[in-house]
Design an enzyme around this catalytic site. Structure first.
Site, PDB file in Angstrom:
ATOM      1  N   GLU A   1      81.684  -7.645 -52.220  1.00 38.09           N
ATOM      2  CA  GLU A   1      80.569  -6.732 -52.469  1.00 38.09           C
ATOM      3  C   GLU A   1      81.152  -5.407 -52.935  1.00 38.09           C
ATOM      4  O   GLU A   1      82.182  -4.957 -52.412  1.00 38.09           O
ATOM      5  CB  GLU A   1      79.735  -6.513 -51.205  1.00 38.09           C
ATOM      6  CG  GLU A   1      78.585  -5.533 -51.428  1.00 38.09           C
ATOM      7  CD  GLU A   1      77.651  -5.413 -50.233  1.00 38.09           C
ATOM      8  OE1 GLU A   1      76.562  -4.829 -50.395  1.00 38.09           O
ATOM      9  OE2 GLU A   1      78.014  -5.882 -49.140  1.00 38.09           O
TER      10      GLU A   1
ATOM     11  N   CYS B   1      73.732  -5.961 -49.382  1.00 38.24           N
ATOM     12  CA  CYS B   1      72.495  -5.183 -49.505  1.00 38.24           C
ATOM     13  C   CYS B   1      72.243  -4.686 -50.917  1.00 38.24           C
ATOM     14  O   CYS B   1      71.102  -4.403 -51.276  1.00 38.24           O
ATOM     15  CB  CYS B   1      72.527  -4.016 -48.525  1.00 38.24           C
ATOM     16  SG  CYS B   1      72.293  -4.513 -46.808  1.00 38.24           S
TER      17      CYS B   1
ATOM     18  N   ASN C   1      69.311 -11.727 -49.171  1.00 37.13           N
ATOM     19  CA  ASN C   1      70.400 -11.270 -48.320  1.00 37.13           C
ATOM     20  C   ASN C   1      69.832 -10.532 -47.114  1.00 37.13           C
ATOM     21  O   ASN C   1      69.068  -9.585 -47.278  1.00 37.13           O
ATOM     22  CB  ASN C   1      71.316 -10.320 -49.103  1.00 37.13           C
ATOM     23  CG  ASN C   1      72.326  -9.627 -48.201  1.00 37.13           C
ATOM     24  OD1 ASN C   1      73.332 -10.210 -47.816  1.00 37.13           O
ATOM     25  ND2 ASN C   1      72.065  -8.376 -47.845  1.00 37.13           N
ATOM     26  N   GLU C   2      70.162 -11.005 -45.932  1.00 32.41           N
ATOM     27  CA  GLU C   2      69.739 -10.339 -44.692  1.00 32.41           C
ATOM     28  C   GLU C   2      68.241 -10.034 -44.698  1.00 32.41           C
ATOM     29  O   GLU C   2      67.816  -8.925 -44.376  1.00 32.41           O
ATOM     30  CB  GLU C   2      70.549  -9.057 -44.473  1.00 32.41           C
ATOM     31  CG  GLU C   2      72.000  -9.303 -44.172  1.00 32.41           C
ATOM     32  CD  GLU C   2      72.756  -8.038 -43.799  1.00 32.41           C
ATOM     33  OE1 GLU C   2      72.169  -6.937 -43.845  1.00 32.41           O
ATOM     34  OE2 GLU C   2      73.944  -8.146 -43.454  1.00 32.41           O
TER      35      GLU C   2
END
Length: 796
Positions: free
Chosen positions: A27, A230, A354-355
């Site tokens: 990331e 994120c 994502n999440e």
């Protein structure tokens, strides 16, 4: 010896396939790409930095004016005649007095641009000028004091043109500057000013920084998850916005045509490292690509694409699969071929989201899942279960995965070392009929040897549960030591050095020696290890209430003994507040008040609470021993969306459970924490919000796993000793009949639990290797205290 015991490995009794278990996650956080893996040495090469990215940014960030001799100039960023509409800004250098030359110089990342004596650098830029076409433009590699280490000259015309030259450095200087200067008159226009080491990973022009890329390749990961994180879903819904969600189509093609992007980690992202480069790097290091795409759902800012407008977002996912796997006759496969890769990348996995938390994402996920499976039934799809290891949103993610038939569920958690040891058996009871776990982000909170040791122990549990856990990767992967957004991290670097943490070498040991199938292993005869100090039956300690960037009032605070029924009033009223200034000058335990203490096994802490102002909710500590050991309920944390129960253990903090709860200002709530032994339940106005157990670690004599590698026939045994004493064991390879066994042994031991690698001592903690030969099919081995050991065993 502290312990003795026997470990029997049955080499003919194979279990679950280990598949692609251990990989990496990239990331662009901590300047992992720009200023990191992406080898571009110039910062703000296209003059696109903007306050949108970060408040103190502007178009000339990292640039300075050059005026030599009596030279005078005016410099400004313009956008009237850009080289490409997606790269709208460029710099105009107006020559007022030529003197000995005027222009600009770049300060680079960290201390500057790193030059090494005798090495060459590829410079490129787009340039044009309004006059003095016979006056050369000089490109100079310089020191801070202006000493020139290398120079090249180009003649610039009146039209935007790309110029490229190779320049050698006569000195080593890791705080260098890059200057572009000229004489004459008129205005010199510059854009996309770039400098790369000629020697990049695989010698690809405009490629990757060799030392960092080599460290990633040396892990030998089975896969790479990218590009986040994120930054995937945090942003605008409009693909053309600078702060949009991450849209993969913006990242391919010529770099000068890729739009500038606000990175949600509060810096500028050039997208020079884009999807084609990610796929290419995966291929270079033998890792399967796992791209993650947004689903038009941003839980951070509550932005969601209407269901009837999801079509283009779903098309993005389908087009990406075609880009990766389609032949050259397809629309997106032909673009891949045009970019230089006619062969497919053989994509097998894709992640959506994502999440993710909230029903909005899971409603949208279904549409993606159905479309992908209809067109590409063999692609394995990864669903999401939020950013925590348990709780309401975690369970929602698993329900969605089961209902949709997802292939994997992406679990994320960052925890204390004690949590990892306590949850060694986490996946033992997971069903083979369920989707598999993709542990897409995990780590313990630190880069000490103890963190690495606990992670190694936990990883043997992941291996032993390969029936349920299919993929796992530590996170984050990279961190530029001068631009830290998050820590811990696996690999740290500056502009010219890189080192792997103790955690890195644990990951490397497990990746190099994963094996293909589990083997049955039986352990017996070990003494019960000494267990950590502390009460395993109850959560006891001080009781505190606090503020969280707000002003709150607590009243009618009571302690109820559920064993006797006694109700004790602790205090009538507590008013407390915390400002941003308070937060900057305190630890996470400041701005609170002690209201009592308990040693009870079964009790409730009950109160009324109201938020008078601020953006977050309430904080209630219980079982507070000290600032290193405690349990806390945050009711209305982060974006005022969540109710979380955290536990601190030996100075490390981790989330036990999470659910949704958004308190309102001016509304009084009845809050209750009920503790029964180590079970914790929280209630708001009588409704159950959280239900979890603060499991205490029970130390194993050894954390072990065994596998077999098909290509070599090697039997691989891993053993982790987290105890303070050595452990002696007899390893018996029950059905590996041979006159002798040849054993390659990789061992990490002899380090203090608080020791770490660093730029000054990059190899302080590394595995050691030795070879052993033993008669028969068994061997005695002393596992040192605090050790990670891997055996590769074959017939001698």
């Amino acid at each position: 010896m502290g312990n003795t015991g026997k470990i029997s490995i049955y080499t003919k009794d194979q279990g679950a396939a280990l598949g692609d278990l251990f990989g990496i996650f990239f990331e662009d956080i901590n300047h992992a790409a720009d200023g990191g893996l992406y080898a571009e040495m110039v910062r703000n090469r296209s003059f696109e930095f903007d306050p949108i990215d970060r408040q103190d940014y502007n178009g000339l960030t990292a640039w300075e004016k050059v005026e030599l001799g009596e030279g005078k100039s005016s410099i400004q960023v313009e956008q009237e005649h850009p080289i490409h509409p997606r790269n709208p800004h460029y710099v105009a250098v107006e020559i007022i007095e030529a003197g000995e030359g005027v222009g600009i110089k770049n300060l680079g990342f960290n201390s500057g641009l790193p030059y090494r004596q005798g090495e060459t650098y590829t410079f490129s830029m787009y340039a044009s000028r309004s006059a003095s076409f016979d006056e050369p433009v000089a490109v100079r590699l310089e020191g801070i004091d202006g000493t020139v280490y290398g120079e090249a000259k180009v003649m610039v015309t009146s039209e935007w043109t790309k110029y490229e030259v190779v320049v050698a450095s006569s000195a080593t200087d890791f705080s260098g500057r890059l200057a572009v200067v000229t004489k004459g008159n008129g205005t010199l226009y510059l854009d996309m000013i770039s400098l790369f080491p000629t020697k990049t990973f695989r010698n690809r022009p405009g490629g990757l920084r060799e030392d960092i890329a080599t460290m990633l390749a040396d892990l030998k990961p089975k896969f790479m998850r990218f590009p986040g994180g994120c930054l995937i879903h945090d942003g605008s819904l409009n693909a053309e916005d600078r702060d949009s969600m991450y849209r993969w189509k913006n990242t391919i093609g010529p770099v000068e045509q890729r739009p500038p992007r606000k990175n949600n980690w509060r810096y500028h992202q050039t997208l020079g490292l884009g999807y084609f480069e990610y796929f290419q790097f995966c291929e270079d290091i033998g890792a399967k690509p796992i791209p993650i795409l947004p689903a038009g759902s941003d839980p951070h800012s509550q932005r969601f694409v209407p269901i009837d407008e999801l079509g283009p977002w779903i098309d993005d996912a389908l087009d990406l699969i075609e880009f990766a796997n389609g032949d050259a006759s397809t629309e997106w496969g032909s673009l891949r071929a045009l970019l230089g890769h006619p062969e497919p990348f053989n994509l097998e996995y894709i992640g959506i989201g994502n999440e993710e938390i909230g029903e909005q994402f899971f409603e949208r996920y279904t549409y993606f899942h159905q479309a992908i499976k209809t067109k590409y039934p063999d692609i394995q799809i990864i669903n999401s279960s939020g950013p925590f290891a348990a709780g309401g949103e975690y369970e929602r993610g698993w329900r969605s995965a089961r209902d949709n038939g997802s292939d994997f569920v992406d679990e994320h958690y960052y925890q204390s070392p004690d949590w990892l040891l306590a949850h060694y058996h986490r996946y033992d009871s997971f069903s083979t009929d369920d989707p598999k776990v993709f542990l897409g982000e995990y780590a313990s909170w630190g880069n000490t040897y103890y963190n690495a040791l606990a992670e190694a122990a936990f990883m043997t549990g992941l291996e032993k549960n390969a029936h349920a856990v299919g993929l796992a990767c530590y996170a984050p992967l990279l961190c530029n030591i001068d631009y830290v957004n998050w820590k811990p991290d696996l690999i740290w670097f500056n502009n010219h050095q890189v080192f792997g943490t103790a955690n890195y070498y644990v990951q490397q040991m497990f990746m190099h020696h994963q094996g293909d199938h589990l083997l049955r292993m039986v352990t017996d005869g070990f003494a019960v290890p000494a267990q950590p100090a502390g009460n395993k039956e109850r959560i006891e300690g001080k009781l505190l209430v606090g503020a969280n960037l707000n002003e709150v009032v607590y009243r009618d605070i009571r302690l109820i003994n559920h064993e006797t029924g006694e109700v004790k009033t602790l205090t009538g009223k507590v008013e407390i507040g915390e400002t941003e200034e308070d937060r900057r000058h305190r630890s996470e335990f400041g701005r609170n008040a002690v209201v009592g203490e308990t040693g009870l096994k079964s009790y409730s802490l009950s109160m009324k609470a109201i938020r008078k102002n601020g953006s977050r909710g309430f904080i209630i500590f219980f079982g507070f021993q000290d600032e290193a050991n405690y349990v806390v309920w945050e009711a209305g944390s982060h974006s005022n969306q969540e109710s979380m129960v955290h536990a601190g253990s030996k100075g490390y903090r981790g989330c036990l459970t999470q659910s949704l709860f958004s308190p309102e200002t001016g509304v009084e709530y009845h809050l209750e924490v009920r503790v029964d032994g180590r079970r914790i339940r929280t209630y708001v106005d009588g409704a159950l919000i959280n239900d979890t157990e603060h499991i205490a670690p029970v130390i194993e004599p050894l954390y072990c796993s065994a596998s077999i590698e098909e290509s070599t026939g090697d039997v691989i045994v891993k053993a982790v000793n987290v105890q303070d004493v050595d452990v002696q064991a007899q390893l018996q390879f029950a059905d590996l009949h041979s006159d002798s066994l040849l054993m390659d042994v990789y061992d990490m031991s002899g380090y203090g639990l608080d020791e770490m690698n660093s730029l000054e001592a990059p190899a302080k903690i590394v595995p050691k290797y030795k070879r052993m030969q033993t008669p028969g099919n068994q061997v005695s081995y002393d596992f040192p205290k605090h050790s990670v050991t891997v055996f590769r065993v074959r017939k001698g």
